[in-house]
Design a protein around this motif. Sequence first.
Motif, PDB file in Angstrom:
ATOM      1  N   CYS A 174       0.900  -1.281   0.023  1.00  0.00           N
ATOM      2  CA  CYS A 174      -0.096  -0.185  -0.066  1.00  0.00           C
ATOM      3  C   CYS A 174       0.676   1.236  -0.074  1.00  0.00           C
ATOM      4  N   ASP A 175       0.134   2.207  -0.317  1.00  0.00           N
ATOM      5  CA  ASP A 175       0.819   3.698  -0.350  1.00  0.00           C
ATOM      6  C   ASP A 175       0.898   4.360   1.006  1.00  0.00           C
ATOM      7  N   LEU A 176       0.179   4.179   1.858  1.00  0.00           N
ATOM      8  CA  LEU A 176      -0.053   4.822   3.004  1.00  0.00           C
ATOM      9  C   LEU A 176      -0.346   3.655   4.261  1.00  0.00           C
ATOM     10  N   LEU A 177       0.382   3.788   5.464  1.00  0.00           N
ATOM     11  CA  LEU A 177      -0.278   2.911   6.523  1.00  0.00           C
ATOM     12  C   LEU A 177      -0.311   3.845   7.674  1.00  0.00           C
ATOM     13  N   VAL A 178      -1.572   3.788   8.186  1.00  0.00           N
ATOM     14  CA  VAL A 178      -1.770   4.756   9.557  1.00  0.00           C
ATOM     15  C   VAL A 178      -1.488   3.625  10.437  1.00  0.00           C
ATOM     16  N   VAL A 179      -0.405   3.888  11.392  1.00  0.00           N
ATOM     17  CA  VAL A 179       0.029   2.801  12.298  1.00  0.00           C
ATOM     18  C   VAL A 179      -0.484   3.449  13.826  1.00  0.00           C
ATOM     19  N   ASN A 180      -1.073   2.828  14.529  1.00  0.00           N
ATOM     20  CA  ASN A 180      -1.809   3.368  15.794  1.00  0.00           C
ATOM     21  C   ASN A 180      -1.160   2.452  16.904  1.00  0.00           C
ATOM     22  N   GLN A 181      -0.725   3.235  17.972  1.00  0.00           N
ATOM     23  CA  GLN A 181      -0.474   2.411  19.133  1.00  0.00           C
ATOM     24  C   GLN A 181      -1.720   2.092  19.925  1.00  0.00           C
ATOM     25  N   VAL A 182      -1.773   0.766  20.147  1.00  0.00           N
ATOM     26  CA  VAL A 182      -3.349   0.612  20.942  1.00  0.00           C
ATOM     27  C   VAL A 182      -2.914   0.651  22.383  1.00  0.00           C
ATOM     28  N   LEU A 198       3.024   5.973   7.844  1.00  0.00           N
ATOM     29  CA  LEU A 198       4.183   5.430   7.054  1.00  0.00           C
ATOM     30  C   LEU A 198       3.704   5.677   5.521  1.00  0.00           C
ATOM     31  N   VAL A 199       4.561   6.262   4.688  1.00  0.00           N
ATOM     32  CA  VAL A 199       4.348   6.601   3.352  1.00  0.00           C
ATOM     33  C   VAL A 199       5.453   5.934   2.549  1.00  0.00           C
ATOM     34  N   ALA A 200       4.830   5.245   1.434  1.00  0.00           N
ATOM     35  CA  ALA A 200       5.811   4.421   0.706  1.00  0.00           C
ATOM     36  C   ALA A 200       6.660   5.537  -0.232  1.00  0.00           C
ATOM     37  N   PRO A 204       7.970   9.381   7.234  1.00  0.00           N
ATOM     38  CA  PRO A 204       6.717   9.114   8.012  1.00  0.00           C
ATOM     39  C   PRO A 204       6.036  10.703   8.403  1.00  0.00           C
ATOM     40  N   VAL A 205       4.803  10.349   8.798  1.00  0.00           N
ATOM     41  CA  VAL A 205       4.003  11.742   9.165  1.00  0.00           C
ATOM     42  C   VAL A 205       3.536  11.439  10.362  1.00  0.00           C
ATOM     43  N   GLU A 206       3.779  12.318  11.486  1.00  0.00           N
ATOM     44  CA  GLU A 206       3.308  12.176  12.981  1.00  0.00           C
ATOM     45  C   GLU A 206       2.084  12.796  13.042  1.00  0.00           C
ATOM     46  N   VAL A 207       0.861  12.361  13.504  1.00  0.00           N
ATOM     47  CA  VAL A 207      -0.143  12.873  13.754  1.00  0.00           C
ATOM     48  C   VAL A 207      -0.348  12.938  15.236  1.00  0.00           C
ATOM     49  N   PRO A 208      -0.243  14.112  16.108  1.00  0.00           N
ATOM     50  CA  PRO A 208      -0.241  14.193  17.358  1.00  0.00           C
ATOM     51  C   PRO A 208      -1.731  13.653  17.996  1.00  0.00           C
ATOM     52  N   ARG A 209      -1.959  13.556  19.250  1.00  0.00           N
ATOM     53  CA  ARG A 209      -3.330  12.886  19.695  1.00  0.00           C
ATOM     54  C   ARG A 209      -4.283  14.165  19.447  1.00  0.00           C
ATOM     55  N   GLY A 210      -5.424  13.720  18.889  1.00  0.00           N
ATOM     56  CA  GLY A 210      -6.340  14.726  18.649  1.00  0.00           C
ATOM     57  C   GLY A 210      -7.496  14.040  18.251  1.00  0.00           C
ATOM     58  N   PRO A 211      -8.708  14.727  17.734  1.00  0.00           N
ATOM     59  CA  PRO A 211      -9.940  14.102  17.287  1.00  0.00           C
ATOM     60  C   PRO A 211      -9.704  13.354  16.041  1.00  0.00           C
ATOM     61  N   LYS A 212     -10.333  12.186  15.852  1.00  0.00           N
ATOM     62  CA  LYS A 212     -10.418  11.222  14.655  1.00  0.00           C
ATOM     63  C   LYS A 212     -10.195  12.150  13.416  1.00  0.00           C
ATOM     64  N   GLU A 213     -11.196  13.221  13.427  1.00  0.00           N
ATOM     65  CA  GLU A 213     -11.113  13.964  12.142  1.00  0.00           C
ATOM     66  C   GLU A 213      -9.742  14.783  11.788  1.00  0.00           C
ATOM     67  N   ASP A 217      -8.047  14.138   8.210  1.00  0.00           N
ATOM     68  CA  ASP A 217      -7.564  14.906   7.271  1.00  0.00           C
ATOM     69  C   ASP A 217      -6.184  14.949   6.849  1.00  0.00           C
ATOM     70  N   VAL A 218      -5.243  14.554   7.804  1.00  0.00           N
ATOM     71  CA  VAL A 218      -3.944  14.223   7.022  1.00  0.00           C
ATOM     72  C   VAL A 218      -3.915  13.196   6.282  1.00  0.00           C
ATOM     73  N   VAL A 219      -4.639  12.149   6.430  1.00  0.00           N
ATOM     74  CA  VAL A 219      -5.072  11.154   5.368  1.00  0.00           C
ATOM     75  C   VAL A 219      -5.167  11.220   4.107  1.00  0.00           C
ATOM     76  N   TRP A 220      -6.248  12.249   4.222  1.00  0.00           N
ATOM     77  CA  TRP A 220      -6.574  12.791   2.910  1.00  0.00           C
ATOM     78  C   TRP A 220      -5.813  13.857   2.069  1.00  0.00           C
ATOM     79  N   ASP A 221      -5.217  14.778   3.080  1.00  0.00           N
ATOM     80  CA  ASP A 221      -3.964  15.200   2.426  1.00  0.00           C
ATOM     81  C   ASP A 221      -3.107  14.519   1.536  1.00  0.00           C
ATOM     82  N   LEU A 222      -2.801  13.543   2.178  1.00  0.00           N
ATOM     83  CA  LEU A 222      -1.555  12.551   1.687  1.00  0.00           C
ATOM     84  C   LEU A 222      -2.180  11.918   0.520  1.00  0.00           C
ATOM     85  N   VAL A 223      -3.502  11.389   0.639  1.00  0.00           N
ATOM     86  CA  VAL A 223      -4.308  10.901  -0.539  1.00  0.00           C
ATOM     87  C   VAL A 223      -4.355  11.772  -1.633  1.00  0.00           C
TER      88      VAL A 223
END
Length: 228
Positions: A174-182, A198-200, A204-213, A217-223
């Motif tokens: 895949c092109d992008l993989l959003v890795v969350n720590q559970v 993670l970006v092929a 990598p792009v760090e998204v700090p703790r915040g709302p799932k929106e 939005d960062v995912v859609w920026d990359l897409v």
Amino acid sequence: RVLAGRPADLAGRRVVVSAGGTREAIDPVRFIGNRSSGLQGYALARTAVARGAEVTLVAANVALPDPAGVRVVRVESALQMRAAVLDALEGADAVVMAAAVADFRPAARNESKIKKTGAEPDPVHLTKNPDILAELGERRRDGLKPYPRVIAGFAAETDDVLANGRAKLARKGCDLLVVNQVGDGLAFGTPDNAATILVAGGEPVEVPRGPKEELADVVWDLVAARLA
Ligand code: CTP
Ligand code: CA
């Protein structure tokens, strides 16, 4: 309003998002499931609509209302999710697999309810489910339609989060993989998330703790950047 003020950078794009967690039937009343609430997938669907996309949401066992302006296809099992995702991919530009798809399902489904007897219960034998995300990567590699131009997945990891994530990105093609720590009150069933995307072929792009929106939005920026 949270969704106002977004760019229309997905206008004219068709995207498919999967959400929730599949259930794999043991008998008519029991299943093997997981803790996915569907909140992250729904946030992805809402934000994509707000950015102008035509969105199909393949939702597995979520207790959430249909988001406005989204075509929602409800499924239960991994096999149903695979069929619904492939169907929705006809003419689609991107897919984001946010659903927690069961890796295994009971090899045989009991037609009637399993009853208690005096004896020890029979074991539940499992068999592998198809890996939908990996299959999409293979279809794209092999030019087998339908496949989307951009493929994004999620990975929930508890240990060696980044190393496991990198290996998974490569393995699934895949092109992008959003890795969350559970854990730490994050990921499952909570309104907040934090992740490393993670970006092929990129950093990598760090998204700090915040709302799932915000993560959505960062995912859609990359897409959007990969579709442009
Ligand atoms: N996924 C999928 N089909 C499956 C299993 C997973 O499409 N049968 C997708 C999920 O939607 C997610 C990604 O693959 O986007 C990663 O899921 P994950 O469970 O983290 O990866 P696995 O490859 O199943 O590895 P493991 O569970 O062993 O960590
Ligand atoms: Ca898995």
